[in-house]
Design a protein around this motif. Structure first.
Motif, PDB file in Angstrom:
ATOM      1  N   SER A 109      10.637  -5.506   9.847  1.00 52.11           N
ATOM      2  CA  SER A 109      11.119  -6.294   8.516  1.00 52.11           C
ATOM      3  C   SER A 109      10.353  -5.365   7.507  1.00 52.11           C
ATOM      4  N   TRP A 110       9.145  -4.908   7.654  1.00 52.31           N
ATOM      5  CA  TRP A 110       8.534  -4.243   6.658  1.00 52.31           C
ATOM      6  C   TRP A 110       8.384  -2.584   6.745  1.00 52.31           C
ATOM      7  N   SER A 111       8.651  -2.374   8.161  1.00 52.26           N
ATOM      8  CA  SER A 111       8.440  -0.713   8.144  1.00 52.26           C
ATOM      9  C   SER A 111      10.170  -0.095   7.642  1.00 52.26           C
ATOM     10  N   LEU A 112      10.885  -0.859   7.743  1.00 52.17           N
ATOM     11  CA  LEU A 112      12.283  -0.201   7.304  1.00 52.17           C
ATOM     12  C   LEU A 112      12.442   0.061   5.922  1.00 52.17           C
ATOM     13  N   PRO A 113      11.919  -1.109   5.108  1.00 51.98           N
ATOM     14  CA  PRO A 113      11.896  -1.052   3.761  1.00 51.98           C
ATOM     15  C   PRO A 113      10.817  -0.058   3.291  1.00 51.98           C
ATOM     16  N   SER A 114       9.794   0.504   4.104  1.00 54.03           N
ATOM     17  CA  SER A 114       8.915   1.466   3.516  1.00 54.03           C
ATOM     18  C   SER A 114       9.613   2.467   3.359  1.00 54.03           C
ATOM     19  N   LEU A 115      10.736   3.047   3.855  1.00 59.79           N
ATOM     20  CA  LEU A 115      11.381   4.156   3.946  1.00 59.79           C
ATOM     21  C   LEU A 115      11.718   4.605   2.307  1.00 59.79           C
ATOM     22  N   ALA A 135       0.690  -1.177   0.024  1.00 64.10           N
ATOM     23  CA  ALA A 135      -0.022  -0.121  -0.044  1.00 64.10           C
ATOM     24  C   ALA A 135       1.000   1.202   0.002  1.00 64.10           C
ATOM     25  N   ILE A 136       1.862   1.215   0.678  1.00 67.59           N
ATOM     26  CA  ILE A 136       2.872   2.569   0.842  1.00 67.59           C
ATOM     27  C   ILE A 136       3.369   2.692  -0.623  1.00 67.59           C
ATOM     28  N   GLN A 137       3.832   1.644  -1.110  1.00 67.15           N
ATOM     29  CA  GLN A 137       4.732   1.857  -2.418  1.00 67.15           C
ATOM     30  C   GLN A 137       3.754   2.269  -3.389  1.00 67.15           C
ATOM     31  N   GLU A 138       2.455   1.995  -3.403  1.00 66.59           N
ATOM     32  CA  GLU A 138       1.451   2.386  -4.219  1.00 66.59           C
ATOM     33  C   GLU A 138       1.069   3.780  -3.984  1.00 66.59           C
ATOM     34  N   LEU A 139       0.891   4.045  -2.772  1.00 63.18           N
ATOM     35  CA  LEU A 139       0.343   5.643  -2.458  1.00 63.18           C
ATOM     36  C   LEU A 139       1.552   6.557  -2.317  1.00 63.18           C
ATOM     37  N   THR A 140       2.809   6.167  -2.587  1.00 65.38           N
ATOM     38  CA  THR A 140       3.930   7.093  -2.873  1.00 65.38           C
ATOM     39  C   THR A 140       4.654   6.778  -4.188  1.00 65.38           C
ATOM     40  N   ASN A 141       3.682   6.219  -5.055  1.00 63.93           N
ATOM     41  CA  ASN A 141       4.370   6.146  -6.482  1.00 63.93           C
ATOM     42  C   ASN A 141       5.973   5.467  -6.308  1.00 63.93           C
ATOM     43  N   GLY A 142       5.744   4.462  -5.384  1.00 62.80           N
ATOM     44  CA  GLY A 142       7.113   3.558  -5.446  1.00 62.80           C
ATOM     45  C   GLY A 142       8.177   4.200  -4.645  1.00 62.80           C
ATOM     46  N   LEU A 143       8.196   5.337  -4.142  1.00 65.45           N
ATOM     47  CA  LEU A 143       9.203   6.125  -3.475  1.00 65.45           C
ATOM     48  C   LEU A 143       9.525   5.733  -2.108  1.00 65.45           C
ATOM     49  N   GLY A 144       8.161   5.472  -1.569  1.00 64.58           N
ATOM     50  CA  GLY A 144       8.603   5.161  -0.079  1.00 64.58           C
ATOM     51  C   GLY A 144       8.043   6.513   0.880  1.00 64.58           C
TER      52      GLY A 144
END
Ligand SMILES: [Zn+2]
Ligand SMILES: [Zn+2]
Length: 343
Positions: free
Chosen positions: A250-256, A226-235
């Motif tokens: 494990s998923w919050s760090l790669p959301s950056l 969802a984060i990738q989608e909402l931030t145009n893949g930027l994080g």
């Protein structure tokens, strides 16, 4: 006075009759009006905080609002009847950290509700420098005991967001955990015009998060996509990790986003997270620990509450005598958000 005392680790608190504390000349005596409890109290009671920081018998409780009953002879500017919250850190004023305004990191730190008696008692004796008063003609549209959670549930995310995440209008922040701290983190981040994403396992917590201004709220399983989608893949520009478990990291760090910052507020004793140094290197991610709040930040928060810009959100109250029931409600997660003991 009545107090709820921890006599042995991993045992219920005992309702105990104690002498009302006698103050020294630089101290004040507070009649406790409310005391919040949090996950840290469960760690204290369970013996999970290093033993040099918690001495038994202990009176837990580090989120305290109280009214001044008596002030020592050397205390100025504080009068009987003043209402205020207690800054948890009893700091030395002299060390390198104190001199830099970072009292939360004082090298001679003692903490109220940890190594010093806390707020699960009718009265508490505190050094005058830890008392942070509200203005005298304060009018509230919520009960006074709700103010108890100012120091930690509001202070901790305030420090993390304003000092470290440093988010600005147009940026976005991911808040992991919409409990007692999270609900205030949302309010604080919104003051900066930031877009707020919130993740929690509990659907009711997510609904509450939206009520307090979260732009998007979702469950952990869908977070990364969802984060990738909402931030145009930027994080996201920043992550506020209130949970701090390997499972969420494990998923919050790669959301950056590249160059983004993860602020670690929550922690799980004895559960380290393996770091992928290569990913850190490629993305220039920063991970920053954030501990509690400084005294000047706490004073800023008091102004924000007085002005109605931040509202303390308390989920449930219990009378002091039912502290064990309240702790159980916290442990079993049957109550969402902060619990406050009333007097
Ligand atoms: Zn706490
Ligand atoms: Zn110091």
């Amino acid at each position: 006075m009545k107090a709820m005392v921890l006599k042995k680790f991993n045992q219920p608190l005992e309702l105990t009759d104690m002498d009302t504390p006698q103050i020294k000349e630089d101290e004040i005596l507070l009649k406790v009006r409310g005391c919040g409890i949090c996950q840290t109290d469960l760690k204290i009671i369970g013996g999970k905080i290093p033993r040099e920081f918690v001495r038994l018998p202990a009176i837990p409780g580090h989120e305290i609002v109280g009214e001044v009953v008596e002030a020592g002879e050397a205390v100025s500017g504080i009068s009987q009847g003043d209402l205020g919250v207690v800054y948890i850190c009893v700091f030395c004023h002299e060390c390198e950290m104190c001199l830099a305004g970072r009292q939360n990191l004082c090298l001679n730190l003692k903490r109220i509700g940890f190594d010093l008696y806390g707020g699960l008692a009718e009265y508490i004796r505190i050094p005058a420098h830890t008392f942070c008063p509200f203005k005298r003609n304060l009018s509230l549209d919520f009960p006074v005991h709700d103010l108890a959670i100012t120091a930690d549930a509001i202070g901790t995310p305030y420090h993390a967001i304003t000092r470290f995440a440093d988010v600005k209008a147009g940026q976005n922040i991911l808040i992991v955990g919409a409990g007692g701290l999270g609900i205030h983190a949302i309010q604080i981040a919104k003051l900066y015009g930031t877009k707020v994403f919130v993740v929690d396992m509990d659907l009711n917590a997510l609904n509450l998060a939206k009520e307090f201004g979260a732009d998007v709220a979702f469950e952990p399983a869908e977070a990364l996509e969802a984060i990738q989608e909402l931030t145009n893949g930027l994080g996201v520009d920043a992550v506020l990790e209130i949970v701090g478990l390997p499972e969420t990291l494990s998923w919050s760090l790669p959301s950056l986003k590249r160059g983004g910052k993860l602020i670690l507020v929550g922690y799980a004793p004895g559960r380290p997270f393996p770091l992928d140094a290569m990913a850190m290197h490629f993305h220039e991610w920063q991970i920053i620990g954030s501990r509690f709040v400084t005294k000047s930040e706490l004073k800023q928060i008091i102004k924000l509450i007085e002005d109605g810009k931040i509202k303390p959100v308390v989920a449930k109250t219990f009378p002091l005598e039912q502290a064990n029931e309240a702790l159980e409600a916290l442990r079993s997660k049957t109550t969402l958000g902060r619990i406050v003991m009333t007097f």
